[in-house]
Enzyme design. Structure first.
Site, mmCIF file in Angstrom:
data_model
loop_
_atom_site.group_PDB
_atom_site.id
_atom_site.type_symbol
_atom_site.label_atom_id
_atom_site.label_comp_id
_atom_site.label_asym_id
_atom_site.label_seq_id
_atom_site.Cartn_x
_atom_site.Cartn_y
_atom_site.Cartn_z
ATOM 1 N N ARG A 15 -8.921 -3.691 1.365
ATOM 2 C CA ARG A 15 -8.326 -2.353 1.545
ATOM 3 C C ARG A 15 -6.815 -2.398 1.334
ATOM 4 O O ARG A 15 -6.307 -1.975 0.302
ATOM 5 C CB ARG A 15 -8.688 -1.832 2.957
ATOM 6 C CG ARG A 15 -8.444 -0.351 3.166
ATOM 7 C CD ARG A 15 -7.010 0.052 3.411
ATOM 8 N NE ARG A 15 -6.399 -0.587 4.568
ATOM 9 C CZ ARG A 15 -5.102 -0.499 4.847
ATOM 10 N NH1 ARG A 15 -4.295 0.195 4.061
ATOM 11 N NH2 ARG A 15 -4.594 -1.124 5.897
ATOM 12 N N ASP A 16 -6.085 -2.965 2.282
ATOM 13 C CA ASP A 16 -4.619 -2.973 2.158
ATOM 14 C C ASP A 16 -4.215 -3.781 0.935
ATOM 15 O O ASP A 16 -3.253 -3.441 0.238
ATOM 16 C CB ASP A 16 -4.004 -3.577 3.435
ATOM 17 C CG ASP A 16 -2.573 -3.132 3.674
ATOM 18 O OD1 ASP A 16 -1.924 -2.670 2.721
ATOM 19 O OD2 ASP A 16 -2.090 -3.252 4.816
ATOM 20 N N HIS A 207 -0.151 -6.384 12.749
ATOM 21 C CA HIS A 207 -0.371 -6.187 11.300
ATOM 22 C C HIS A 207 0.994 -6.354 10.633
ATOM 23 O O HIS A 207 1.849 -5.477 10.723
ATOM 24 C CB HIS A 207 -0.943 -4.775 11.098
ATOM 25 C CG HIS A 207 -1.164 -4.371 9.673
ATOM 26 N ND1 HIS A 207 -2.420 -4.248 9.106
ATOM 27 C CD2 HIS A 207 -0.301 -4.005 8.703
ATOM 28 C CE1 HIS A 207 -2.328 -3.825 7.857
ATOM 29 N NE2 HIS A 207 -1.042 -3.666 7.582
ATOM 30 N N CYS A 240 1.772 -0.791 0.578
ATOM 31 C CA CYS A 240 1.375 0.584 0.842
ATOM 32 C C CYS A 240 2.011 1.465 -0.224
ATOM 33 O O CYS A 240 3.205 1.347 -0.491
ATOM 34 C CB CYS A 240 1.828 1.002 2.242
ATOM 35 S SG CYS A 240 1.530 2.740 2.583
HETATM 36 P P1 HMG Z 1 -3.700 16.701 2.418
HETATM 37 O O1 HMG Z 1 -3.407 17.050 1.000
HETATM 38 O O2 HMG Z 1 -2.713 17.133 3.456
HETATM 39 O O3 HMG Z 1 -5.159 17.112 2.848
HETATM 40 O O4 HMG Z 1 -3.856 15.127 2.512
HETATM 41 P P2 HMG Z 1 -5.942 18.459 2.811
HETATM 42 O O5 HMG Z 1 -6.850 18.435 3.984
HETATM 43 O O6 HMG Z 1 -5.016 19.613 2.618
HETATM 44 O O7 HMG Z 1 -6.852 18.318 1.489
HETATM 45 C C1 HMG Z 1 -6.289 18.308 0.177
HETATM 46 C C2 HMG Z 1 -7.309 17.732 -0.791
HETATM 47 O O8 HMG Z 1 -7.635 16.385 -0.455
HETATM 48 C C3 HMG Z 1 -8.636 18.484 -0.809
HETATM 49 O O9 HMG Z 1 -9.176 18.354 -2.126
HETATM 50 C C4 HMG Z 1 -9.491 17.684 0.131
HETATM 51 O O10 HMG Z 1 -10.863 17.825 -0.115
HETATM 52 C C5 HMG Z 1 -9.051 16.290 -0.188
HETATM 53 P P3 HMG Z 1 -8.952 19.474 -3.235
HETATM 54 O O11 HMG Z 1 -9.514 20.721 -2.607
HETATM 55 O O12 HMG Z 1 -7.476 19.554 -3.501
HETATM 56 O O13 HMG Z 1 -9.736 18.935 -4.400
HETATM 57 N N1 HMG Z 1 -9.229 15.374 0.938
HETATM 58 C C6 HMG Z 1 -9.956 14.247 0.903
HETATM 59 N N2 HMG Z 1 -10.650 13.649 -0.081
HETATM 60 C C7 HMG Z 1 -11.280 12.494 0.227
HETATM 61 N N3 HMG Z 1 -11.242 11.921 1.441
HETATM 62 C C8 HMG Z 1 -10.547 12.472 2.439
HETATM 63 C C9 HMG Z 1 -9.870 13.688 2.178
HETATM 64 N N4 HMG Z 1 -9.119 14.491 2.954
HETATM 65 C C10 HMG Z 1 -8.735 15.525 2.190
HETATM 66 N N5 HMG Z 1 -10.508 11.892 3.641
HETATM 67 C C11 HMG Z 1 -4.662 13.095 3.455
HETATM 68 C C12 HMG Z 1 -4.094 14.467 3.744
HETATM 69 C C13 HMG Z 1 -4.578 12.263 4.719
HETATM 70 C C14 HMG Z 1 -6.093 13.228 3.001
HETATM 71 C C15 HMG Z 1 -3.815 12.468 2.330
HETATM 72 O O14 HMG Z 1 -2.479 12.500 2.721
HETATM 73 C C16 HMG Z 1 -4.213 11.062 1.997
HETATM 74 O O15 HMG Z 1 -5.304 10.786 1.523
HETATM 75 N N6 HMG Z 1 -3.287 10.099 2.209
HETATM 76 C C17 HMG Z 1 -3.522 8.720 1.859
HETATM 77 C C18 HMG Z 1 -2.985 7.868 2.929
HETATM 78 C C19 HMG Z 1 -3.283 6.427 2.646
HETATM 79 O O16 HMG Z 1 -4.389 6.036 2.324
HETATM 80 N N7 HMG Z 1 -2.239 5.561 2.814
HETATM 81 C C20 HMG Z 1 -2.400 4.160 2.677
HETATM 82 C C21 HMG Z 1 -3.173 3.587 3.842
HETATM 83 S S1 HMG Z 1 -2.217 3.482 5.346
HETATM 84 C C22 HMG Z 1 -1.444 1.938 5.235
HETATM 85 O O17 HMG Z 1 -1.546 1.266 4.235
HETATM 86 C C23 HMG Z 1 -0.721 1.441 6.449
HETATM 87 C C24 HMG Z 1 -1.505 0.373 7.222
HETATM 88 O O18 HMG Z 1 -1.839 -0.730 6.391
HETATM 89 C C25 HMG Z 1 -0.645 -0.117 8.380
HETATM 90 C C26 HMG Z 1 0.756 -0.502 7.910
HETATM 91 O O19 HMG Z 1 0.917 -1.471 7.174
HETATM 92 O O20 HMG Z 1 1.663 0.268 8.251
HETATM 93 C C27 HMG Z 1 -2.798 0.937 7.817
HETATM 94 MG MG MG Z 2 -0.514 -2.344 5.847
#
Ligand code: HMG
Ligand code: MG
Length: 306
Positions: A15-16, A207, A240
């Site tokens: 994933r990450d 993490h 990220c």
């Molecule tokens: P948004 O645009 O605010 O969401 O995104 P929305 O509810 O307004 O929906 C907009 C569109 O996204 C719609 O589709 C939804 O259906 C779709 P459209 O009508 O435009 O075709 N949608 C989704 N599709 C699939 N799966 C879903 C989903 N939700 C909405 N779950 C949202 C909000 C959170 C979805 C968006 O901002 C997003 O996907 N962000 C990605 C965040 C991410 O994955 N970041 C990387 C992981 S975190 C990380 O790496 C940190 C970590 O490792 C710890 C660290 O190191 O810090 C964990």
């Molecule tokens: Mg991370």
């Protein structure tokens, strides 16, 4: 100082590690990576994310990858789920654990999940309830606990506040994340000790991204205060999309080398991890970022040649 005798590692490479790859990684490669990690003894595997494919295209094949992975007994497969849409996808794909992910800085929350910290907690509340209702384990991640790429310094009080709010949702584990790898050992101890005052330290995980080369030192600092759960990523893959310049997570091989060297059990087979790190680095055309992985592979090559 009494160190833990056993440490629980969650492998986050699929994933990450892969979410930030610019070139699409085929689902078959991801599945093979998971299979090899399980063969190396991994029992907690963060496989993928159910997030918007527009935001993170590399995770668009979440369901396909989960469907292809073997499930030996005792394995916990997890996926990130930021909202109910993500939760429903994860549930349908048969995960054992969902991961909600918030941030200790407002700026990062907005960039990463497009909402404020307070809004994120409300979105997570329904996910948490659904996870409990369906008997799934619930983990949370708190990004930017040691610094934010947009805001800079993050007060310890902000980290404690988010941990407390996530704890109130009934999380089984909370990961405290150094998203951009800026933390140093003293600050890490202070942050983990502070969150340990509002949530059981035994259920807190570290993490660490390794951007500044501090991750192994930060893990040792955590061990010294009793933290015994960490995330790591095979070959140090990762980053990220919303933390530009941040490198991968601490490499699993490096963490296992440290822990086994200290007589701390992990249940993981370091030789197999080294093979897997070499294999995935080659498969996606990356230099292996694990120092221990590269050293052990080189030592083997010399032994074979000699
Ligand atoms: P948004 O645009 O605010 O969401 O995104 P929305 O509810 O307004 O929906 C907009 C569109 O996204 C719609 O589709 C939804 O259906 C779709 P459209 O009508 O435009 O075709 N949608 C989704 N599709 C699939 N799966 C879903 C989903 N939700 C909405 N779950 C949202 C909000 C959170 C979805 C968006 O901002 C997003 O996907 N962000 C990605 C965040 C991410 O994955 N970041 C990387 C992981 S975190 C990380 O790496 C940190 C970590 O490792 C710890 C660290 O190191 O810090 C964990
Ligand atoms: Mg991370």
């Amino acid at each position: 100082m009494s160190l833990p005798t056993r440490v629980h590692l969650t492998e986050v490479g699929p994933r990450d590690g892969l979410q930030n790859e610019a070139q699409p990684v085929p689902a078959a490669t991801k599945i093979e990576l998971c299979r090899r990690l399980l063969d190396a003894g991994v029992r907690a595997l963060e496989v993928t994310s159910f997030v918007s494919p527009k935001w993170v295209p590399q995770m668009a094949d979440a369901a396909e990858v989960l469907a292809g992975i073997p499930r030996p007994a005792g394995v916990t497969l997890s996926a990130l789920a930021p909202n109910m849409k993500g939760f429903e996808g994860a549930l349908a794909a048969g995960v054992d654990e969902v991961v909600i992910f918030g941030a200790a800085s407002e700026a990062f929350s907005q960039k990463n999940i497009n909402c404020s910290i307070a809004e994120s907690i409300e979105r997570f509340r329904v996910v948490a309830e659904a996870a409990k209702a369906n008997g799934l384990r619930l983990r949370a991640a708190v990004s930017t606990a040691l610094g934010c790429p947009y805001q800079g310094e993050v007060p310890i009080a902000s980290v404690v506040d988010v941990v407390q709010r996530l704890g109130d949702l009934g999380c089984d584990e909370i990961g405290v994340a150094d998203t951009i790898g800026v933390g140093t050992a003293g600050r890490v101890k202070a942050v983990f000790e502070a969150v340990g005052a509002v949530y059981p330290l035994a259920r807190i995980s570290g993490h660490f991204h390794d951007t500044y080369g501090q991750a192994i030192a930060n893990i040792l600092a955590c061990l010294e205060i009793g933290v015994a759960r960490f995330d790591s990523s095979i070959a140090g893959l990762g980053g990220c999309p919303y933390a530009k310049g941040a490198t991968g997570n601490v490499a699993t091989e490096d963490v296992v080398y440290l822990l086994h060297g200290m007589g701390i059990e992990t249940g993981l087979d370091l030789d197999r991890l080294v093979d897997t790190g070499q294999w995935i680095s080659q498969a996606i055309g990356r230099v292996n970022s694990s120092r221990a992985g590269k050293a052990l592979a080189a030592k083997r090559a010399v032994a074979v040649a000699g």
